[in-house]
Design a protein around this motif. Structure first.
Motif, PDB file in Angstrom:
ATOM      1  N   PHE A  95       0.723  -1.063  -0.038  1.00  0.00           N
ATOM      2  CA  PHE A  95       0.127  -0.136   0.064  1.00  0.00           C
ATOM      3  C   PHE A  95       0.759   1.321   0.038  1.00  0.00           C
ATOM      4  O   PHE A  95       1.912   1.132   0.856  1.00  0.00           O
ATOM      5  N   VAL A  96       0.608   2.199  -0.863  1.00  0.00           N
ATOM      6  CA  VAL A  96       1.424   3.387  -0.692  1.00  0.00           C
ATOM      7  C   VAL A  96       0.437   4.524  -0.629  1.00  0.00           C
ATOM      8  O   VAL A  96      -0.530   4.858  -1.511  1.00  0.00           O
TER       9      VAL A  96
ATOM     10  N   ALA B 244       7.805  16.082   1.163  1.00  0.00           N
ATOM     11  CA  ALA B 244       7.003  14.975   0.751  1.00  0.00           C
ATOM     12  C   ALA B 244       6.735  13.979   1.934  1.00  0.00           C
ATOM     13  O   ALA B 244       7.723  13.808   2.661  1.00  0.00           O
ATOM     14  N   SER B 245       5.806  13.517   1.968  1.00  0.00           N
ATOM     15  CA  SER B 245       5.413  12.567   2.978  1.00  0.00           C
ATOM     16  C   SER B 245       4.395  11.301   2.590  1.00  0.00           C
ATOM     17  O   SER B 245       3.534  11.504   1.831  1.00  0.00           O
ATOM     18  N   ALA B 246       4.797  10.090   2.820  1.00  0.00           N
ATOM     19  CA  ALA B 246       3.973   8.939   2.190  1.00  0.00           C
ATOM     20  C   ALA B 246       4.249   7.701   3.406  1.00  0.00           C
ATOM     21  O   ALA B 246       4.944   7.818   4.137  1.00  0.00           O
ATOM     22  N   VAL B 247       3.052   7.083   3.712  1.00  0.00           N
ATOM     23  CA  VAL B 247       3.119   5.956   4.506  1.00  0.00           C
ATOM     24  C   VAL B 247       2.921   4.703   3.589  1.00  0.00           C
ATOM     25  O   VAL B 247       2.221   4.485   2.685  1.00  0.00           O
ATOM     26  N   VAL B 248       4.207   3.676   3.828  1.00  0.00           N
ATOM     27  CA  VAL B 248       4.031   2.504   3.013  1.00  0.00           C
ATOM     28  C   VAL B 248       3.868   1.284   4.057  1.00  0.00           C
ATOM     29  O   VAL B 248       4.254   1.067   4.972  1.00  0.00           O
ATOM     30  N   VAL B 249       2.867   0.240   3.470  1.00  0.00           N
ATOM     31  CA  VAL B 249       2.669  -0.809   4.066  1.00  0.00           C
ATOM     32  C   VAL B 249       3.147  -2.141   3.130  1.00  0.00           C
ATOM     33  O   VAL B 249       2.665  -2.047   2.117  1.00  0.00           O
ATOM     34  N   HIS B 250       4.169  -2.839   3.681  1.00  0.00           N
ATOM     35  CA  HIS B 250       4.628  -4.220   2.879  1.00  0.00           C
ATOM     36  C   HIS B 250       4.226  -5.359   3.812  1.00  0.00           C
ATOM     37  O   HIS B 250       4.432  -5.505   4.709  1.00  0.00           O
ATOM     38  N   PHE B 251       3.769  -6.285   3.044  1.00  0.00           N
ATOM     39  CA  PHE B 251       3.449  -7.851   3.678  1.00  0.00           C
ATOM     40  C   PHE B 251       3.617  -8.899   2.373  1.00  0.00           C
ATOM     41  O   PHE B 251       3.233  -8.461   1.249  1.00  0.00           O
ATOM     42  N   VAL B 252       4.193  -9.919   2.979  1.00  0.00           N
ATOM     43  CA  VAL B 252       4.321 -10.921   1.854  1.00  0.00           C
ATOM     44  C   VAL B 252       3.173 -11.819   1.757  1.00  0.00           C
ATOM     45  O   VAL B 252       2.329 -11.836   2.938  1.00  0.00           O
ATOM     46  N   GLU B 253       2.993 -12.651   0.878  1.00  0.00           N
ATOM     47  CA  GLU B 253       1.665 -13.642   0.674  1.00  0.00           C
ATOM     48  C   GLU B 253       1.440 -14.682   1.979  1.00  0.00           C
ATOM     49  O   GLU B 253       0.267 -14.694   2.748  1.00  0.00           O
ATOM     50  N   ASP B 254       2.622 -14.828   2.410  1.00  0.00           N
ATOM     51  CA  ASP B 254       2.556 -16.060   3.530  1.00  0.00           C
ATOM     52  C   ASP B 254       3.118 -15.542   4.796  1.00  0.00           C
ATOM     53  O   ASP B 254       3.672 -16.225   5.520  1.00  0.00           O
TER      54      ASP B 254
END
Length: 291
Positions: A38-39, A88-98
């Motif tokens: 998510f960005v 500039a500012s952003a929130v990033v969410v990372h997750f792998v499928e498992d």
């Protein structure tokens, strides 16, 4: 323009990544990674490129992307040159499928989520009330930890599975695994088009492949794909054109013929209709972003 493979460090006591990207501008180049992402852009404006899609972003822009999908966010000149009034500012969410185990997505309760994850392989721009609610949740995750943080991610999943307020960005042909979210009949149709789009494909051919009469097939296609077969075929072809424009220095005319266009006037018209610019302008945009 070759995409760079990225890896982000994950904290040992957390199953997925949440971080804030903040600075004069967003420094990441054209890149991809194995995680879903998510960005959320809280501050800044500019262009974003997701697969073969080029669009604009501003404050509140929210995109959800599947793994291995190349992307980049390019700030407007005021940010890059340090002339903007704010960072500039952003929130990033990372997750792998498992990220919660190999059998995580096998749970029957997650069947609706699997469909959204499959769609995200093309990148999804999220809009409307859904965007507002998810943006609030993502911003709140920055100060969360433990079960509350995990619960917030599942709430976001739940919001997405009950919404239709999102649009795919990259064309269907850009990611070769997009046929995964179709039923068997859809898979057969999509696979046939992906294998043959560089040649002439008649309605009779593809209808026969789907074991349907031509008229029935046209009605079925329009109902389920929300466009005519010819429109979809052109979308597939233009997506492949964009990939070749990014990956090679081949002449635009040769690329057009290679991707199944036999009429250059029609090719240019279809490209501008789908991408909002000419093939030459598209290639120039790629070159500027990789500079």
């Amino acid at each position: 323009m070759k995409a760079v493979e990225y890896r982000l460090p994950k904290e040992f006591d957390k199953s997925f990544i949440v971080f804030t990207e903040r600075g004069t501008y967003f420094p990441c180049p054209w890149h991809y990674h194995p995680e879903y992402e998510f960005v959320l852009v809280n501050r800044s404006t500019g262009r974003r490129m997701v697969g073969d899609h080029i669009g604009y972003f501003d404050e509140g822009d929210l995109v959800f992307m599947g793994p291995a999908l190349p992307h980049v966010w390019v700030n407007d000149a005021a940010y890059v040159q340090g002339q903007a009034k704010e960072e500039a500012s952003a929130v990033v969410v990372h997750f792998v499928e498992d990220f919660l185990g190999k059998n995580f997505l096998s749970l029957p309760e997650l069947e609706p989520l699997k469909k959204v994850l499959d769609l995200s392989k093309r990148g999804l721009v999220i809009t409307g009330k859904t965007k507002k609610e998810i943006n609030r949740r993502i911003n709140g995750m920055i100060g969360e930890s433990g079960l509350r943080r995990l619960s917030s991610l599942f709430t976001i999943f739940d919001i997405l599975t009950h919404s239709s307020e999102y649009q795919p960005l990259a064309s269907p042909s850009y990611m070769q695994h997009t046929q995964g979210y179709y039923s068997d009949r859809f898979s057969k149709i999509t696979d046939y088009i992906l294998r043959n789009f560089q040649h002439e494909i008649s309605l009779n051919e593809v209808a026969s492949e789907a074991n349907m009469a031509t008229t029935t097939f046209c009605n079925f296609f329009k109902e389920h794909y929300r466009m005519t077969f010819v429109e979809y075929l052109n979308t597939i072809r233009i997506g492949h054109v964009c990939k070749l424009l990014a990956d090679s220095d081949e002449n635009v005319v040769n690329i057009a013929y290679e991707c199944g266009f036999n009429n250059l006037a029609n090719f240019n018209r279809q490209f501008k209709r789908l991408k909002g610019m000419s093939p030459s302008e598209y290639r120039k945009t790629l070159e500027l972003q990789s500079a």
